[in-house]
Motif scaffolding. Structure first.
Motif, PDB file in Angstrom:
ATOM      1  N   VAL A 144       3.396  12.058   2.896  1.00 49.85           N
ATOM      2  CA  VAL A 144       2.884  12.724   4.014  1.00 49.85           C
ATOM      3  C   VAL A 144       1.632  13.489   3.798  1.00 49.85           C
ATOM      4  N   LEU A 145       1.491  14.190   2.594  1.00 51.04           N
ATOM      5  CA  LEU A 145       0.259  14.873   2.339  1.00 51.04           C
ATOM      6  C   LEU A 145      -0.762  14.202   1.939  1.00 51.04           C
ATOM      7  N   ALA A 146      -0.455  13.150   0.998  1.00 48.69           N
ATOM      8  CA  ALA A 146      -1.419  12.186   0.719  1.00 48.69           C
ATOM      9  C   ALA A 146      -1.904  11.474   1.845  1.00 48.69           C
ATOM     10  N   TRP A 147      -1.244  10.881   2.749  1.00 45.78           N
ATOM     11  CA  TRP A 147      -1.696  10.494   3.951  1.00 45.78           C
ATOM     12  C   TRP A 147      -2.721  11.072   4.825  1.00 45.78           C
ATOM     13  N   LEU A 148      -2.152  12.438   4.932  1.00 46.20           N
ATOM     14  CA  LEU A 148      -2.764  13.406   5.571  1.00 46.20           C
ATOM     15  C   LEU A 148      -4.272  13.634   5.236  1.00 46.20           C
ATOM     16  N   ALA A 149      -4.198  13.867   3.843  1.00 44.13           N
ATOM     17  CA  ALA A 149      -5.647  13.826   2.966  1.00 44.13           C
ATOM     18  C   ALA A 149      -6.434  12.441   3.140  1.00 44.13           C
ATOM     19  N   THR A 150      -5.808  11.333   3.311  1.00 46.41           N
ATOM     20  CA  THR A 150      -6.633  10.183   3.575  1.00 46.41           C
ATOM     21  C   THR A 150      -7.137  10.141   4.615  1.00 46.41           C
ATOM     22  N   ILE A 151      -6.470  10.403   5.743  1.00 46.85           N
ATOM     23  CA  ILE A 151      -7.078  10.602   7.234  1.00 46.85           C
ATOM     24  C   ILE A 151      -8.294  11.654   7.243  1.00 46.85           C
ATOM     25  N   ALA A 152      -8.234  12.616   6.687  1.00 45.64           N
ATOM     26  CA  ALA A 152      -9.274  13.829   6.514  1.00 45.64           C
ATOM     27  C   ALA A 152     -10.365  13.111   5.918  1.00 45.64           C
ATOM     28  N   ASN A 153     -10.081  12.346   4.739  1.00 48.33           N
ATOM     29  CA  ASN A 153     -11.271  11.736   4.032  1.00 48.33           C
ATOM     30  C   ASN A 153     -11.950  10.867   4.912  1.00 48.33           C
ATOM     31  N   VAL A 154     -11.335   9.972   5.464  1.00 47.91           N
ATOM     32  CA  VAL A 154     -11.801   8.835   6.364  1.00 47.91           C
ATOM     33  C   VAL A 154     -12.432   9.660   7.620  1.00 47.91           C
ATOM     34  N   ALA A 155     -12.075  10.759   8.123  1.00 46.37           N
ATOM     35  CA  ALA A 155     -12.560  11.296   9.400  1.00 46.37           C
ATOM     36  C   ALA A 155     -13.575  12.432   8.823  1.00 46.37           C
ATOM     37  N   GLY A 156     -14.049  12.579   7.612  1.00 47.61           N
ATOM     38  CA  GLY A 156     -14.755  13.460   7.323  1.00 47.61           C
ATOM     39  C   GLY A 156     -14.409  14.878   7.522  1.00 47.61           C
ATOM     40  N   VAL A 157     -13.221  15.105   7.450  1.00 47.91           N
ATOM     41  CA  VAL A 157     -12.810  16.504   7.677  1.00 47.91           C
ATOM     42  C   VAL A 157     -12.276  17.377   6.334  1.00 47.91           C
ATOM     43  N   ASP A 217       0.926  -1.240  -0.040  1.00 49.21           N
ATOM     44  CA  ASP A 217       0.143  -0.212  -0.030  1.00 49.21           C
ATOM     45  C   ASP A 217       0.832   1.218  -0.118  1.00 49.21           C
ATOM     46  N   ASP A 218       1.954   1.156  -0.323  1.00 48.59           N
ATOM     47  CA  ASP A 218       2.886   2.565  -0.319  1.00 48.59           C
ATOM     48  C   ASP A 218       2.620   3.241  -1.675  1.00 48.59           C
ATOM     49  N   ARG A 219       2.305   4.118  -1.540  1.00 48.04           N
ATOM     50  CA  ARG A 219       1.739   5.044  -2.620  1.00 48.04           C
ATOM     51  C   ARG A 219       2.918   5.403  -3.499  1.00 48.04           C
ATOM     52  N   ALA A 220       3.971   5.756  -2.688  1.00 45.63           N
ATOM     53  CA  ALA A 220       5.099   6.054  -3.726  1.00 45.63           C
ATOM     54  C   ALA A 220       5.649   5.115  -4.592  1.00 45.63           C
ATOM     55  N   SER A 221       5.370   3.679  -4.304  1.00 45.39           N
ATOM     56  CA  SER A 221       5.848   2.659  -4.951  1.00 45.39           C
ATOM     57  C   SER A 221       4.916   2.322  -6.134  1.00 45.39           C
ATOM     58  N   SER A 222       3.898   3.339  -6.364  1.00 45.65           N
ATOM     59  CA  SER A 222       3.031   3.157  -7.762  1.00 45.65           C
ATOM     60  C   SER A 222       2.941   4.326  -8.353  1.00 45.65           C
ATOM     61  N   ASP A 276      14.120  12.236  -3.479  1.00 46.38           N
ATOM     62  CA  ASP A 276      13.666  11.603  -2.283  1.00 46.38           C
ATOM     63  C   ASP A 276      12.368  12.486  -1.598  1.00 46.38           C
ATOM     64  N   ARG A 277      13.290  13.744  -1.092  1.00 47.06           N
ATOM     65  CA  ARG A 277      12.202  14.729  -0.223  1.00 47.06           C
ATOM     66  C   ARG A 277      11.053  14.872  -1.217  1.00 47.06           C
ATOM     67  N   LEU A 278      10.895  15.020  -2.440  1.00 40.77           N
ATOM     68  CA  LEU A 278       9.815  15.339  -3.028  1.00 40.77           C
ATOM     69  C   LEU A 278       8.767  14.184  -3.019  1.00 40.77           C
ATOM     70  N   GLY A 279       9.359  13.025  -3.170  1.00 39.26           N
ATOM     71  CA  GLY A 279       8.437  11.898  -2.965  1.00 39.26           C
ATOM     72  C   GLY A 279       7.797  11.805  -1.361  1.00 39.26           C
ATOM     73  N   GLU A 280       8.685  12.004  -0.586  1.00 38.42           N
ATOM     74  CA  GLU A 280       8.154  11.784   1.018  1.00 38.42           C
ATOM     75  C   GLU A 280       7.515  12.946   1.205  1.00 38.42           C
ATOM     76  N   PHE A 281       7.223  14.173   0.872  1.00 37.46           N
ATOM     77  CA  PHE A 281       6.498  15.155   1.143  1.00 37.46           C
ATOM     78  C   PHE A 281       5.235  14.727   0.649  1.00 37.46           C
ATOM     79  N   ALA A 282       5.235  14.465  -0.638  1.00 38.82           N
ATOM     80  CA  ALA A 282       3.964  14.020  -1.226  1.00 38.82           C
ATOM     81  C   ALA A 282       3.336  12.809  -0.555  1.00 38.82           C
TER      82      ALA A 282
END
Ligand SMILES: [Zn+2]
Length: 124
Positions: free
Chosen positions: A81-94, A4-9, A73-79
């Motif tokens: 973190v932002l993606a997983w933050l957005a994911t949690i927001a979606n799941v939590a309805g924020v 489920d590592d989004r960076a690897s896809s 590397d940093r470009l990928g990791e910042f993306a």
């Protein structure tokens, strides 16, 4: 690596004028919607707890890239973190746009200024 590592896809390279899903300039709302469109079903099944663990793992990888990584590397990791933050927001309805506007839309939450004047001993 992780299934489920989004960076690897990585997205397939645009060819023949295929538009990139993310415009060069993307709003927080557009990005949150993109993540919702791509992953919401899986994200809801995983839930907040599992998603939070992924976010923390990505934060750790961001720390590693800041210490030892390349700019790429940093470009990928910042993306990620932002993606997983957005994911949690979606799941939590924020709505991240609403969250950002409420907290920072009127300036620094501590002093209310758009150029922070909080004392150095304070967090902002
Ligand atoms: Zn301030």
């Amino acid at each position: 690596m992780q299934a489920d590592d989004r960076a690897s896809s990585p997205q397939p390279a645009p060819s023949g004028g295929t538009p990139n899903a993310v415009p060069e300039s993307v709003t927080i709302a557009q990005f949150q919607q993109l993540i919702r469109d791509m992953y919401l079903e899986k994200d809801l099944a995983r839930g907040v707890d599992g998603t939070f663990m992924w976010l923390m793992e990505e934060v750790g990888e961001l720390a590693g890239s800041l210490r030892n990584g390349t700019h790429q590397d940093r470009l990928g990791e910042f993306a990620d973190v932002l993606a997983w933050l957005a994911t949690i927001a979606n799941v939590a309805g924020v709505d991240l746009t609403e969250a950002v506007n409420k907290k920072y839309g009127s300036g620094c939450p501590g002093c209310g200024q758009f150029s922070c004047t909080c004392a150095d001993s304070e967090k902002p």
